[in-house]
Design an enzyme around this catalytic site. Structure first.
Site, PDB file in Angstrom:
ATOM      1  CE  LYS A  13      -2.126  -0.989   3.852  1.00  0.00           C
ATOM      2  NZ  LYS A  13      -1.591  -2.302   4.264  1.00  0.00           N
ATOM      3  NE  ARG A  88      -3.460  -1.397  10.400  1.00  0.00           N
ATOM      4  CZ  ARG A  88      -2.490  -0.856   9.682  1.00  0.00           C
ATOM      5  NH1 ARG A  88      -2.577   0.382   9.272  1.00  0.00           N
ATOM      6  NH2 ARG A  88      -1.429  -1.561   9.392  1.00  0.00           N
ATOM      7  NE  ARG A 160       7.252  -1.296   9.869  1.00  0.00           N
ATOM      8  CZ  ARG A 160       6.131  -1.151   9.168  1.00  0.00           C
ATOM      9  NH1 ARG A 160       6.132  -0.440   8.062  1.00  0.00           N
ATOM     10  NH2 ARG A 160       5.020  -1.714   9.575  1.00  0.00           N
TER      11      ARG A 160
HETATM   12  P1  ADP Z   1       1.583  -2.132   7.575  1.00  0.00           P
HETATM   13  O1  ADP Z   1       0.628  -1.579   6.587  1.00  0.00           O
HETATM   14  O2  ADP Z   1       2.791  -2.678   6.926  1.00  0.00           O
HETATM   15  O3  ADP Z   1       0.978  -3.014   8.604  1.00  0.00           O
HETATM   16  P2  ADP Z   1       1.690   0.396   8.962  1.00  0.00           P
HETATM   17  O4  ADP Z   1       2.885   1.224   8.909  1.00  0.00           O
HETATM   18  O5  ADP Z   1       0.480   0.850   8.236  1.00  0.00           O
HETATM   19  O6  ADP Z   1       2.168  -1.011   8.491  1.00  0.00           O
HETATM   20  O7  ADP Z   1       1.240   0.173  10.484  1.00  0.00           O
HETATM   21  C1  ADP Z   1       2.135  -0.275  11.473  1.00  0.00           C
HETATM   22  C2  ADP Z   1       1.410  -0.399  12.815  1.00  0.00           C
HETATM   23  O8  ADP Z   1       0.913   0.901  13.225  1.00  0.00           O
HETATM   24  C3  ADP Z   1       0.181  -1.290  12.829  1.00  0.00           C
HETATM   25  O9  ADP Z   1       0.505  -2.642  12.993  1.00  0.00           O
HETATM   26  C4  ADP Z   1      -0.605  -0.707  14.006  1.00  0.00           C
HETATM   27  O10 ADP Z   1      -0.099  -1.138  15.243  1.00  0.00           O
HETATM   28  C5  ADP Z   1      -0.334   0.774  13.902  1.00  0.00           C
HETATM   29  N1  ADP Z   1      -1.379   1.467  13.102  1.00  0.00           N
HETATM   30  C6  ADP Z   1      -1.210   2.112  11.934  1.00  0.00           C
HETATM   31  N2  ADP Z   1      -2.374   2.627  11.472  1.00  0.00           N
HETATM   32  C7  ADP Z   1      -3.317   2.275  12.391  1.00  0.00           C
HETATM   33  C8  ADP Z   1      -4.724   2.481  12.489  1.00  0.00           C
HETATM   34  N3  ADP Z   1      -5.418   3.160  11.543  1.00  0.00           N
HETATM   35  N4  ADP Z   1      -5.360   1.984  13.574  1.00  0.00           N
HETATM   36  C9  ADP Z   1      -4.703   1.292  14.520  1.00  0.00           C
HETATM   37  N5  ADP Z   1      -3.391   1.051  14.485  1.00  0.00           N
HETATM   38  C10 ADP Z   1      -2.686   1.537  13.436  1.00  0.00           C
END
Ligand code: ADP
Ligand code: ZN
Length: 215
Positions: A13, A88, A160
């Site tokens: 994404k 999410r 990461r």
């Molecule tokens: P990926 O898409 O690779 O899982 P992200 O960078 O989008 O990684 O998210 C990393 C972490 O940040 C998630 O696993 C979660 O813990 C937190 N996070 C990110 N966006 C949200 C959201 N909208 N709601 C809840 N937690 C979030």
């Protein structure tokens, strides 16, 4: 143009969002990046988010929703934006729909990057991120010019914290439980477009542009 990126963690994404940004000049807003920046800067928000993230869990909705709604009010979002990693959960999606409705506004496209879990697990094992600027790489698919060094800022490229294999499995579980229901939510609103994420970056981008140009 207001776009939501849906799909499992590691489906790409962020990479696709960045390309859309370059083509259309609208900002990509990644809640994951916002949390990581806050962790790095040692803010209260960062301290609250870190434990959830490292365990592969979602950060609670109440820490996320206002943050995003405020961000969307900034000037650079006037022409549109790409949301990467938000919403999410169903409550997050409802909060977004409501907040936009108040301004007579709404999302134009929900793009689901569809990929099998096995392919994701394989891909995530090779994913690396720059400690300095957050740029992402893949040791096979998108390697930096110089091994271990970021092309953009010269920073160190690392795995990461939450890309460790066990955490990836946990994040996929959380995805299927809490985030996958959004696919139906946006389908019902008539906004869903499914992109086959196994095709590779260029073919995927072509499919995405075909969708975005169709309206
Ligand atoms: P990926 O898409 O690779 O899982 P992200 O960078 O989008 O990684 O998210 C990393 C972490 O940040 C998630 O696993 C979660 O813990 C937190 N996070 C990110 N966006 C949200 C959201 N909208 N709601 C809840 N937690 C979030
Ligand atoms: Zn960098």
């Amino acid at each position: 143009m207001k776009i939501i990126m849906l799909g499992a963690p590691g489906a790409g994404k962020g990479t696709y969002a960045k390309q859309i940004t370059q083509k259309y000049g609208i900002p990509a807003i990644s809640t994951g990046d916002i949390f990581r920046e806050n962790i790095k800067a040692g803010t209260e928000l960062g301290k609250k988010a870190k434990g959830y993230m490292d365990a592969g869990n979602l950060v609670p909705d109440e820490l996320v929703c206002d943050l995003v709604v405020d961000r969307l009010k900034q000037d650079d979002c006037k022409k549109g934006y790409i949301l990467d990693g938000f919403p999410r959960t169903i409550p997050q999606a409802e909060a977004l729909t409501e907040a936009l409705k108040k301004q007579d506004d709404g999302i134009d496209f929900a793009l689901e990057i569809n990929m099998a879990d096995e392919a994701i697990i394989e891909r995530m094992a090779g994913r690396r991120v720059c400690k300095g600027c957050g740029a992402t790489y893949h040791i096979v698919n998108i390697p930096p010019k110089k091994e271990g060094i970021c092309d953009e800022c010269g920073g160190e490229i690392v795995l990461r914290d939450d890309d460790a294999p066990e955490t990836v499995k946990k994040r996929l579980e959380v995805y299927h439980e809490q985030t996958a229901p959004l696919i139906e939510y946006y389908d019902k609103l008539g906004l869903l477009n499914v992109i086959d994420g196994s095709k590779g970056l260029e073919a995927c981008m072509a499919d995405i542009y075909a969708v975005l140009e169709s309206k």
